[in-house]
Design a protein around this motif. Structure first.
Motif, mmCIF file in Angstrom:
data_model
loop_
_atom_site.group_PDB
_atom_site.id
_atom_site.type_symbol
_atom_site.label_atom_id
_atom_site.label_comp_id
_atom_site.label_asym_id
_atom_site.label_seq_id
_atom_site.Cartn_x
_atom_site.Cartn_y
_atom_site.Cartn_z
ATOM 1 N N HIS A 42 -1.769 4.199 -1.821
ATOM 2 C CA HIS A 42 -0.403 3.785 -2.157
ATOM 3 C C HIS A 42 -0.554 3.060 -3.494
ATOM 4 N N GLU A 45 -0.037 -0.657 -4.516
ATOM 5 C CA GLU A 45 -0.678 -1.694 -3.704
ATOM 6 C C GLU A 45 -2.010 -2.029 -4.364
ATOM 7 N N ARG A 94 4.302 5.299 -3.729
ATOM 8 C CA ARG A 94 4.057 5.447 -2.296
ATOM 9 C C ARG A 94 4.279 6.877 -1.789
ATOM 10 N N HIS A 171 -5.324 -1.419 1.295
ATOM 11 C CA HIS A 171 -3.872 -1.371 1.100
ATOM 12 C C HIS A 171 -3.343 -2.793 1.008
HETATM 13 ZN ZN ZN Z 1 -0.383 1.167 1.912
#
Ligand code: ZN
Length: 383
Positions: A42, A45, A94, A171
């Motif tokens: 992601h 992050e 994302r 994450h």
């Molecule tokens: Zn994540």
């Protein structure tokens, strides 16, 4: 310098552009145990990338000092597709724009392909089986012919991770305490030591493994799926695969980066990947709790969210966690809709104050010990 630097070239998707993934190897290729660490699948992050920023020089010093026993692969930012998603002065990262899927879903469950290739040759010798499964998984990946950028990313990344003894996917949440997603198969065992070393404030397990094809899910579940499929042979849980949620998106600073890296490094020492003394295991901050016991607070309506409880706090069943304020309702306190906890536990994740909520939006998560009727059959992660 690291022992080697690798670059995975992704296919060109539009004329004049091409992206690649950079990774570093410390220790000799093939040395055991092997750890694989990646951040920012992601792509918005980035606390994990900060931890790896501090970890890489530590591994380099270990390499120079002759202390690397095993192999460590570090992918500081694994998702150049998501990193490039700048829109309206915002960085997204994302969901894939092309197929609209979450970047941490649809990873490759290789258990079927491994079963076909190696199933008949598996026997009672666990170590032999582990080697055979890893070879078959790598061969299955080598046989794949991904076409686009994201498919290629998944196949090429898994070629580096699937034979590891430890896979850590870094994450973060919006506003959160440090927490960890693991599989029941690894608890207490190796996951407990990981939780203690990194200072996890809430550790949630999928039982026996996550159904959602997350990156850490597929790497670990390969073993559990094969063990379930071939109960007559010896298939150990040969890979501790976990998702570490390094607090909230804004928790990127030198102090946290340095201490998270020191904790990861100590864990690599504890696992015998780097020579040295790990010392006593830090005190566990929280017992693991089942995903089925995780209360997820959903917004019943739209409005502005204001929290009554800080991240990391213990809450009681029935306590007001946050309120949704209808800005169009002039009645003051009557314009507030409280959202309550449905369990006793740790409020490990929430959104930021002042965000807009909409019906069904996830407002918070609470790690409770008791399985909740309304959560049964739900997966650990919501998009
Ligand atoms: Zn994540």
């Amino acid at each position: 310098m690291p022992r080697s630097t690798g670059k995975i070239a992704l296919p060109t998707m539009t004329p004049g552009t091409q992206r690649s993934i950079v990774y570093y190897r410390y220790g000799k290729a093939g040395a055991r145990p092997k750890a694989y660490l990646q951040a920012a699948i992601h792509a918005n992050e980035l606390p994990g990338a900060m931890a790896l920023h501090y970890l890489m020089p530590m591994l380099e010093a270990a390499e120079r000092g002759g202390r690397m026993r095993g192999e460590v692969i570090v992918v500081p930012t694994v998702n150049p597709i998501g990193l490039s998603q700048l829109a309206g002065n915002n960085h997204l990262g994302r969901y894939d724009f092309l197929g609209r899927e979450n970047f941490n879903r649809n990873w490759l469950d290789l258990s079927e392909a491994v079963a076909e290739r190696a199933g008949r040759r598996l026997g009672r010798d666990a170590q032999r089986n582990v080697a055979m499964v890893r070879r078959a998984a790598l061969a299955a990946l080598a046989d794949m012919n991904p076409v686009n950028e994201l498919q290629t990313l998944r196949v090429e990344v898994m070629k580096r991770s699937i034979d590891a003894d430890i896979v850590l996917d870094l994450h973060c949440d919006q506003e959160a305490a440090l927490h960890l997603f693991i599989s029941r198969a690894d608890w207490p065992g190796p996951a407990q030591a990981l939780a203690a070393d990194i200072g996890s404030e809430a550790t949630l397990y999928n039982d026996p493994f996550p159904e959602a094809l997350t990156f850490s899910g597929v790497n670990g579940a390969l073993w559990a799926r094969l063990a379930a499929r071939f109960p007559e042979v010896a298939i150990p849980q040969a890979c501790l695969s976990a998702t570490i949620e390094y607090r909230g998106q804004h928790d990127v600073n030198h102090r946290l980066g340095a201490s998270d890296a020191a904790n990861l490094y100590r864990h690599l020492v504890r696992r015998g990947i780097v020579a040295g003394r790990a010392g006593a295991l830090p005190k566990l901050r929280a017992e693991a709790t089942p995903i089925a016991g995780m209360d997820v607070g959903y917004a019943p309506k739209t409005g502005v969210v204001v929290y009554d409880v800080p991240r990391g706090a213990r809450v009681r069943k029935g306590a007001v966690v946050c309120e949704i304020i209808d800005p169009l309702d002039p009645r003051g306190p009557k314009a507030r809709t409280p959202v309550r906890s449905q369990t006793d536990g740790v409020l490990f994740s929430r959104r930021l104050d002042g965000r807009l909520a909409w019906p069904g939006a996830v407002l918070f998560r609470i790690a409770g010990a008791k399985p909740l009727e309304h959560r049964k059959g739900m997966s650990g992660l919501d998009d």
